[in-house]
Design a protein around this motif. Structure first.
Motif, PDB file in Angstrom:
ATOM      1  N   ASP A  50       0.834  -1.193   0.000  1.00  0.00           N
ATOM      2  CA  ASP A  50       0.000   0.000   0.000  1.00  0.00           C
ATOM      3  C   ASP A  50       0.875   1.252   0.000  1.00  0.00           C
ATOM      4  O   ASP A  50       1.800   1.360   0.803  1.00  0.00           O
ATOM      5  CB  ASP A  50      -0.892  -0.033   1.245  1.00  0.00           C
ATOM      6  N   PHE A  51       0.588   2.152  -0.918  1.00  0.00           N
ATOM      7  CA  PHE A  51       1.345   3.405  -1.001  1.00  0.00           C
ATOM      8  C   PHE A  51       0.559   4.514  -0.313  1.00  0.00           C
ATOM      9  O   PHE A  51      -0.471   4.933  -0.826  1.00  0.00           O
ATOM     10  CB  PHE A  51       1.594   3.777  -2.467  1.00  0.00           C
ATOM     11  N   PRO A  52       1.045   4.996   0.819  1.00  0.00           N
ATOM     12  CA  PRO A  52       0.301   6.041   1.529  1.00  0.00           C
ATOM     13  C   PRO A  52       0.404   7.383   0.800  1.00  0.00           C
ATOM     14  O   PRO A  52       1.341   7.614   0.040  1.00  0.00           O
ATOM     15  CB  PRO A  52       1.006   6.113   2.891  1.00  0.00           C
ATOM     16  N   ASP A  53      -0.571   8.251   1.070  1.00  0.00           N
ATOM     17  CA  ASP A  53      -0.472   9.630   0.560  1.00  0.00           C
ATOM     18  C   ASP A  53       0.700  10.310   1.260  1.00  0.00           C
ATOM     19  O   ASP A  53       1.035   9.967   2.384  1.00  0.00           O
ATOM     20  CB  ASP A  53      -1.757  10.397   0.896  1.00  0.00           C
ATOM     21  N   TYR A  54       1.300  11.275   0.594  1.00  0.00           N
ATOM     22  CA  TYR A  54       2.424  11.969   1.208  1.00  0.00           C
ATOM     23  C   TYR A  54       1.931  13.036   2.175  1.00  0.00           C
ATOM     24  O   TYR A  54       0.900  13.661   1.930  1.00  0.00           O
ATOM     25  CB  TYR A  54       3.297  12.618   0.133  1.00  0.00           C
ATOM     26  N   THR A  55       2.681  13.231   3.233  1.00  0.00           N
ATOM     27  CA  THR A  55       2.360  14.319   4.164  1.00  0.00           C
ATOM     28  C   THR A  55       2.861  15.633   3.561  1.00  0.00           C
ATOM     29  O   THR A  55       3.618  15.625   2.585  1.00  0.00           O
ATOM     30  CB  THR A  55       3.075  14.116   5.511  1.00  0.00           C
ATOM     31  N   LEU A  56       2.454  16.711   4.191  1.00  0.00           N
ATOM     32  CA  LEU A  56       2.872  18.025   3.713  1.00  0.00           C
ATOM     33  C   LEU A  56       4.403  18.118   3.663  1.00  0.00           C
ATOM     34  O   LEU A  56       4.995  18.582   2.681  1.00  0.00           O
ATOM     35  CB  LEU A  56       2.294  19.095   4.645  1.00  0.00           C
ATOM     36  N   ASP A  57       5.035  17.650   4.738  1.00  0.00           N
ATOM     37  CA  ASP A  57       6.497  17.719   4.790  1.00  0.00           C
ATOM     38  C   ASP A  57       7.137  16.894   3.684  1.00  0.00           C
ATOM     39  O   ASP A  57       8.126  17.316   3.077  1.00  0.00           O
ATOM     40  CB  ASP A  57       7.002  17.219   6.152  1.00  0.00           C
ATOM     41  N   GLU A  58       6.558  15.737   3.444  1.00  0.00           N
ATOM     42  CA  GLU A  58       7.116  14.883   2.394  1.00  0.00           C
ATOM     43  C   GLU A  58       6.961  15.524   1.021  1.00  0.00           C
ATOM     44  O   GLU A  58       7.873  15.483   0.192  1.00  0.00           O
ATOM     45  CB  GLU A  58       6.434  13.507   2.416  1.00  0.00           C
ATOM     46  N   LEU A  59       5.791  16.143   0.802  1.00  0.00           N
ATOM     47  CA  LEU A  59       5.574  16.801  -0.486  1.00  0.00           C
ATOM     48  C   LEU A  59       6.590  17.920  -0.690  1.00  0.00           C
ATOM     49  O   LEU A  59       7.118  18.110  -1.784  1.00  0.00           O
ATOM     50  CB  LEU A  59       4.147  17.346  -0.560  1.00  0.00           C
ATOM     51  N   LEU A  60       6.874  18.637   0.402  1.00  0.00           N
ATOM     52  CA  LEU A  60       7.870  19.704   0.323  1.00  0.00           C
ATOM     53  C   LEU A  60       9.248  19.131  -0.002  1.00  0.00           C
ATOM     54  O   LEU A  60       9.981  19.651  -0.848  1.00  0.00           O
ATOM     55  CB  LEU A  60       7.938  20.433   1.656  1.00  0.00           C
ATOM     56  N   ALA A  61       9.563  18.046   0.686  1.00  0.00           N
ATOM     57  CA  ALA A  61      10.860  17.415   0.450  1.00  0.00           C
ATOM     58  C   ALA A  61      10.957  16.933  -0.996  1.00  0.00           C
ATOM     59  O   ALA A  61      12.005  17.049  -1.634  1.00  0.00           O
ATOM     60  CB  ALA A  61      11.041  16.247   1.418  1.00  0.00           C
ATOM     61  N   ILE A  62       9.840  16.412  -1.514  1.00  0.00           N
ATOM     62  CA  ILE A  62       9.825  15.956  -2.910  1.00  0.00           C
ATOM     63  C   ILE A  62      10.070  17.147  -3.839  1.00  0.00           C
ATOM     64  O   ILE A  62      10.854  17.075  -4.789  1.00  0.00           O
ATOM     65  CB  ILE A  62       8.483  15.259  -3.239  1.00  0.00           C
ATOM     66  N   ALA A  63       9.404  18.276  -3.522  1.00  0.00           N
ATOM     67  CA  ALA A  63       9.585  19.474  -4.341  1.00  0.00           C
ATOM     68  C   ALA A  63      11.054  19.892  -4.348  1.00  0.00           C
ATOM     69  O   ALA A  63      11.631  20.188  -5.399  1.00  0.00           O
ATOM     70  CB  ALA A  63       8.708  20.603  -3.812  1.00  0.00           C
ATOM     71  N   ARG A  64      11.677  19.887  -3.153  1.00  0.00           N
ATOM     72  CA  ARG A  64      13.082  20.298  -3.074  1.00  0.00           C
ATOM     73  C   ARG A  64      13.967  19.366  -3.878  1.00  0.00           C
ATOM     74  O   ARG A  64      14.863  19.802  -4.600  1.00  0.00           O
ATOM     75  CB  ARG A  64      13.542  20.315  -1.618  1.00  0.00           C
ATOM     76  N   LEU A  65      13.661  18.088  -3.757  1.00  0.00           N
ATOM     77  CA  LEU A  65      14.438  17.084  -4.478  1.00  0.00           C
ATOM     78  C   LEU A  65      14.337  17.306  -5.988  1.00  0.00           C
ATOM     79  O   LEU A  65      15.327  17.302  -6.718  1.00  0.00           O
ATOM     80  CB  LEU A  65      13.888  15.707  -4.113  1.00  0.00           C
ATOM     81  N   MET A  66      13.107  17.534  -6.448  1.00  0.00           N
ATOM     82  CA  MET A  66      12.892  17.725  -7.892  1.00  0.00           C
ATOM     83  C   MET A  66      13.606  18.980  -8.372  1.00  0.00           C
ATOM     84  O   MET A  66      14.240  18.983  -9.423  1.00  0.00           O
ATOM     85  CB  MET A  66      11.397  17.829  -8.193  1.00  0.00           C
ATOM     86  N   LEU A  67      13.504  20.068  -7.583  1.00  0.00           N
ATOM     87  CA  LEU A  67      14.156  21.317  -7.963  1.00  0.00           C
ATOM     88  C   LEU A  67      15.666  21.124  -8.018  1.00  0.00           C
ATOM     89  O   LEU A  67      16.334  21.592  -8.938  1.00  0.00           O
ATOM     90  CB  LEU A  67      13.794  22.416  -6.962  1.00  0.00           C
ATOM     91  N   ASP A  68      16.144  20.413  -7.025  1.00  0.00           N
ATOM     92  CA  ASP A  68      17.572  20.138  -6.951  1.00  0.00           C
ATOM     93  C   ASP A  68      18.050  19.422  -8.202  1.00  0.00           C
ATOM     94  O   ASP A  68      19.067  19.777  -8.793  1.00  0.00           O
ATOM     95  CB  ASP A  68      17.816  19.253  -5.734  1.00  0.00           C
ATOM     96  N   GLN A  69      17.278  18.425  -8.598  1.00  0.00           N
ATOM     97  CA  GLN A  69      17.665  17.644  -9.774  1.00  0.00           C
ATOM     98  C   GLN A  69      17.633  18.491 -11.042  1.00  0.00           C
ATOM     99  O   GLN A  69      18.360  18.223 -11.985  1.00  0.00           O
ATOM    100  CB  GLN A  69      16.732  16.434  -9.928  1.00  0.00           C
ATOM    101  N   MET A  70      16.759  19.525 -11.027  1.00  0.00           N
ATOM    102  CA  MET A  70      16.662  20.373 -12.225  1.00  0.00           C
ATOM    103  C   MET A  70      17.545  21.616 -12.092  1.00  0.00           C
ATOM    104  O   MET A  70      17.488  22.502 -12.945  1.00  0.00           O
ATOM    105  CB  MET A  70      15.208  20.788 -12.456  1.00  0.00           C
TER     106      MET A  70
END
Ligand SMILES: Nc1ncnc2c1ncn2[C@@H]1O[C@H](COP(=O)(O)OP(=O)(O)OP(=O)(O)O)[C@@H](O)[C@H]1O
Ligand SMILES: [Mg+2]
Lengths: 331, 139
Positions: free
Chosen positions: A219-239
């Motif tokens: 089961d894949f849980p929904d991401y928490t607010l903090d996780e979504l932020l971390a994902i955003a940072r990660l994506m920005l970092d990669q770009m």
């Protein structure tokens, strides 16, 4: 249908895999650490941890599966074979929670551990498996299965295969062929079914044959607010982008608003939001014709690039938002 | 009389493992595989019946092996061959073709003489197997 080739397509798995029983058991290493290092799986798991935010239950299960395959390999070396374990899986979770992403990684891990021979992923949906008229479905399904052999067959939104409202639906035929192959050709391919939680539950209820052939329900849980932020940072970092301090605050607000809206798709919504922010940033920079841009400016996403989003709706009228938003706002 | 058509046909019949290895090789070259069958062993009979469609975009031999198994189950007493087709522009032809199944008893060929004009004689061969209609020739 899309086929994603294995990363190390040319690599010979015999070099790392091979479950042949050695003649002299004293010569082979039964140290799990050594075998792990040998297979290169440890690095894969490490990049999984580094490149994917959150998903703790999923990562735990992947580690467990890796451990099982590893021990199975060690056991085989001393002649304790139990036959290949069944590794068909179902991934349930809301849109954008990383199901497809994990499926691709899974194929690589299974390949490194010598469980699948080639390690590619064939991703399909109902239309790739089910035909339009009598006699069309079986060859279609078989063709897809043949392409997936040696790797992973990923069936997205698997519940569309089963349409109870139409008793002559060809989906049933496809399911029966799948069942056969899942049972009899376990060492030729791994099937991963994916879809939203409640619909998958109903699908399994009406197709107990499939449920019983799936060893791992993840089961894949929904991401928490903090996780979504971390994902955003990660994506920005990669770009190679960064957020200004104000933009960071704007992004938090954005995510909070976006999360409560319909059609929120977790990490995918984040990716889309960032793509649009890039667009606005570019627009803003181009508008400043005649000036040299600094590297810093080229990298930085400002609050206005985020606040111009439709998600903020009327809130742009708010005083503090209005200030940030003054520059560019595409109508 | 043992039919010798295609690659490897002067060797003993390939085992399944050897067949699989040939298929893996073909896939690694990017060739598409197909399975064909016939019960007319004449050497000029080069176009056999297709058993299913040619298989493009396969990664692993397992899919082709399954197809061979199913062809053998359907036509246990026919000749079955595997073809590997190279679709590279300018090549577009078979690279490899070999028999993977043959009837248990292969009766061989009769020499047929035809008297032509001016007392000349034309020779040809005719398989004993084709005296019977298609589908009833072997087994
Ligand atoms: N934990 C994560 N960390 C970083 N990026 C993520 C994470 N989860 C998902 N993503 C990114 O989000 C996007 C969507 O993920 P993915 O396609 O795997 O979702 P999905 O569950 O298959 O969605 P759907 O059900 O709509 O098919 C991808 O670009 C992926 O890289
Ligand atoms: Mg997906």
């Amino acid at each position: 249908m899309t086929t994603v080739p294995a990363k190390d397509d040319q690599e010979d798995i015999e070099a790392t895999g091979g479950s042949g029983i050695a003649d002299d058991p004293s010569e082979i290493s039964l140290d799990p650490g050594a075998v792990l290092a040998d297979s290169g799986v440890e690095e894969l798991l490490a990049t999984l941890d580094a490149e994917l935010v959150g998903l703790a239950p999923v990562k735990t299960r992947i580690r467990e599966i890796a451990a099982l395959l590893l021990v199975e390999k060690l056991r085989a070396q001393v002649g304790l074979s139990a036959g290949p374990p069944s590794l068909h899986m179902s991934f349930t979770g809301n849109p954008g929670t990383g199901k497809t992403t994990i499926a691709m990684r899974m194929a690589e891990i299974l390949h490194r551990l010598g469980y699948v021979r080639k390690g590619h992923v064939v991703a399909v949906t109902r239309d790739d498996l089910v035909g339009q008229y009598i006699g069309h479905t079986a060859p279609k399904t078989r063709e897809v299965l043949k392409k997936a052999m040696g790797g992973v067959l990923f069936i997205d939104e698997a519940y569309y295969l089963y349409r109870p409202e139409n008793e002559r639906d060809y989906g049933q035929e496809s399911i029966e062929i799948l069942l056969q192959v899942m049972e009899n050709q376990r060492d030729d391919l791994v099937v991963i079914l994916a879809g939203y939680h409640d619909r998958m539950d109903r699908f399994f209820e009406s197709n107990p044959g499939i449920r019983s052939r799936i060893a791992h329900h993840i089961d894949f849980p929904d991401y928490t607010l903090d996780e979504l932020l971390a994902i955003a940072r990660l994506m920005l970092d990669q770009m190679h982008y960064r957020l200004s301090v104000e933009a960071e605050a704007a992004l938090v607000e954005y995510i909070e608003l976006r999360r409560s809206q319909p059609s929120f798709a977790n990490a995918r919504s984040i990716r889309n939001a960032l793509d649009r922010a890039r667009l606005r940033q570019a627009n803003r920079l181009v508008a400043r014709r005649g000036q040299e841009l600094t590297r810093e400016e080229l990298m930085t996403i400002e609050a206005q690039d985020i606040r111009a989003s439709r998600v903020f709706g009327e809130e742009v009228q708010e005083p503090e938002a209005a200030v940030d938003d003054s520059a560019v706002r595409p109508s | 009389m043992r039919i010798t058509q295609g690659t490897f046909s002067f060797l003993p019949d390939l085992t399944d493992d050897q067949i699989r290895a040939q298929i893996e090789y073909s896939l690694a070259q990017g060739w598409a595989l197909s399975v064909e069958y016939t019960d007319d062993p004449h050497p000029r009979n080069t176009y056999w019946e297709m058993f299913g469609m040619p298989m493009f975009d396969l990664r692993d031999a397992a899919g082709v092996m399954a197809e061979i198994a199913s062809a053998r189950a359907t036509f246990p007493d026919h000749y079955i061959k595997v073809n590997a087709f190279d679709s590279t522009h300018g090549v577009e032809s078979l690279r490899l073709s070999f028999i993977v199944n043959r009837p248990e008893r292969e009766p061989g060929f009769a020499l047929v003489r035809e008297e032509a004009a001016g007392r000349s004689i034309r020779y040809t061969v005719r398989s004993y197997a084709v005296d019977r209609p298609e589908g009833e020739r072997y087994g």
